[in-house]
Design an enzyme around this catalytic site. Structure first.
Site, short mmCIF file in Angstrom:
data_model
loop_
_atom_site.label_atom_id
_atom_site.label_comp_id
_atom_site.label_asym_id
_atom_site.label_seq_id
_atom_site.Cartn_x
_atom_site.Cartn_y
_atom_site.Cartn_z
N ALA A 185 0.85 -1.19 0.00
CA ALA A 185 0.00 0.00 0.00
C ALA A 185 0.89 1.24 0.00
O ALA A 185 2.05 1.20 0.38
CB ALA A 185 -0.92 -0.01 1.21
N GLU A 221 -1.83 -9.24 -0.27
CA GLU A 221 -3.22 -9.41 0.13
C GLU A 221 -4.16 -9.35 -1.07
O GLU A 221 -5.12 -10.12 -1.18
CB GLU A 221 -3.59 -8.36 1.17
CG GLU A 221 -2.90 -8.59 2.52
CD GLU A 221 -3.05 -7.43 3.48
OE1 GLU A 221 -3.42 -7.66 4.63
OE2 GLU A 221 -2.79 -6.27 3.07
N GLU A 265 4.38 -5.51 7.17
CA GLU A 265 3.80 -4.36 7.85
C GLU A 265 4.37 -4.12 9.24
O GLU A 265 4.45 -2.96 9.69
CB GLU A 265 2.27 -4.53 7.95
CG GLU A 265 1.52 -4.37 6.63
CD GLU A 265 1.37 -5.69 5.88
OE1 GLU A 265 0.53 -5.75 4.97
OE2 GLU A 265 2.10 -6.66 6.19
N GLY A 283 -0.06 -5.02 1.02
CA GLY A 283 -1.32 -4.96 0.28
C GLY A 283 -1.25 -5.66 -1.06
O GLY A 283 -2.26 -6.19 -1.53
#
Length: 257
Positions: free
Chosen positions: A66, A111, A131, A108
């Site tokens: 992200a 994911e 993360e 992300g």
């Protein structure tokens, strides 16, 4: 348009491909990129001409995570009210989605790939959930989907010790379907998508739905759900055509009805 953060293609009959196009940021996921990608995928999902979708990035990065710059200044309430990691739109797509992954698929990006129905990887692909290194944790399904895919022990190591999984390891542990050389992984993903797109559309939709339910329901509930979906296929024209073609020893001509 030149400012588009995605590229959209029809690389084979029945296949819709959406490519992240933010190479300067290794396809880091921000709200605008995701909005464009989801809208393109939804348009393919709604169209009669498309039977399978492919989501991909570049050879260097599927998506390196992200966009931290977008999240750095947000507090908990702001994230709650405007959480761009709510990617349920991808989960609502009815047609099968293949992630074609090369290079980095981190945070992300990992994911998002796991939200797809299948993953085809290049030999250079690396998957991870780093993360914890920036003081947070996975928030778009990493703790849940990765654990279901590879098991608790390995998921703990990936997320607590920042272990990166190579493409070969990801295949070994059941995270990805297939691994190909860098120069052919995308073509192979498109070929797989074309094969899926050539199947009867309603049966494919119901099968995808029932498989996804297997992760959410108890066995008895899942079996009942499957049975109801199985009965529904007997109301389709493709059921009549498929069985007639089998008995007549000829290829079926699917109608998608």
């Amino acid at each position: 348009m030149t400012d588009s953060l995605i590229l959209v293609e029809n690389p084979a009959p029945g296949v819709g491909l959406v490519r992240f196009n933010r190479p300067q940021a290794l396809n880091a996921l921000n709200a605008e990129l995701l909005r464009q990608a989801f809208e393109a995928l939804e348009a393919f999902d709604a169209g009669d001409a498309i039977g399978c979708l492919v989501l991909t990035g570049s050879d260097k990065a599927f998506a390196a995570g992200a966009d931290i710059a977008q999240m750095a200044g947000q507090n908990a309430v702001e994230m709650l009210n405007d959480d761009f990691t709510d990617w349920s739109r991808l989960s609502r797509l009815q047609k099968p989605v293949i992630a074609a992954v090369s290079g980095w698929a981190l945070g992300g990006g990992c994911e998002l790939a796991m939200m797809c129905d299948l993953i085809v990887a290049s030999e250079t692909a690396k998957f991870g959930q780093p993360e914890i290194g920036i003081g947070i944790m996975p928030g778009a399904g990493g703790t849940q989907r990765l654990t279901r895919a590879v098991g608790k022990a390995l998921a703990m190591e990936v997320m607590l010790a920042d272990r990166k999984l190579t493409a070969a390891e990801a295949a070994q542990f059941g995270l990805v379907n297939r691994v190909y050389p860098l120069d052919s992984y995308l073509a192979e993903a498109v070929a797989l998508a074309a094969r899926i797109a050539g199947q009867p559309r309603i049966s494919a939709r119901l099968t995808k739905d029932a498989i996804n339910k297997a992760e959410e329901l108890a066995l008895s509930e899942g079996l009942a759900y499957e049975k109801r979906s199985f009965y529904l296929t007997f109301a389709t024209e493709d059921k009549a055509e498929g069985m007639a073609a089998f008995l007549e020893k000829r290829p079926p001509l699917w109608k998608g009805r």
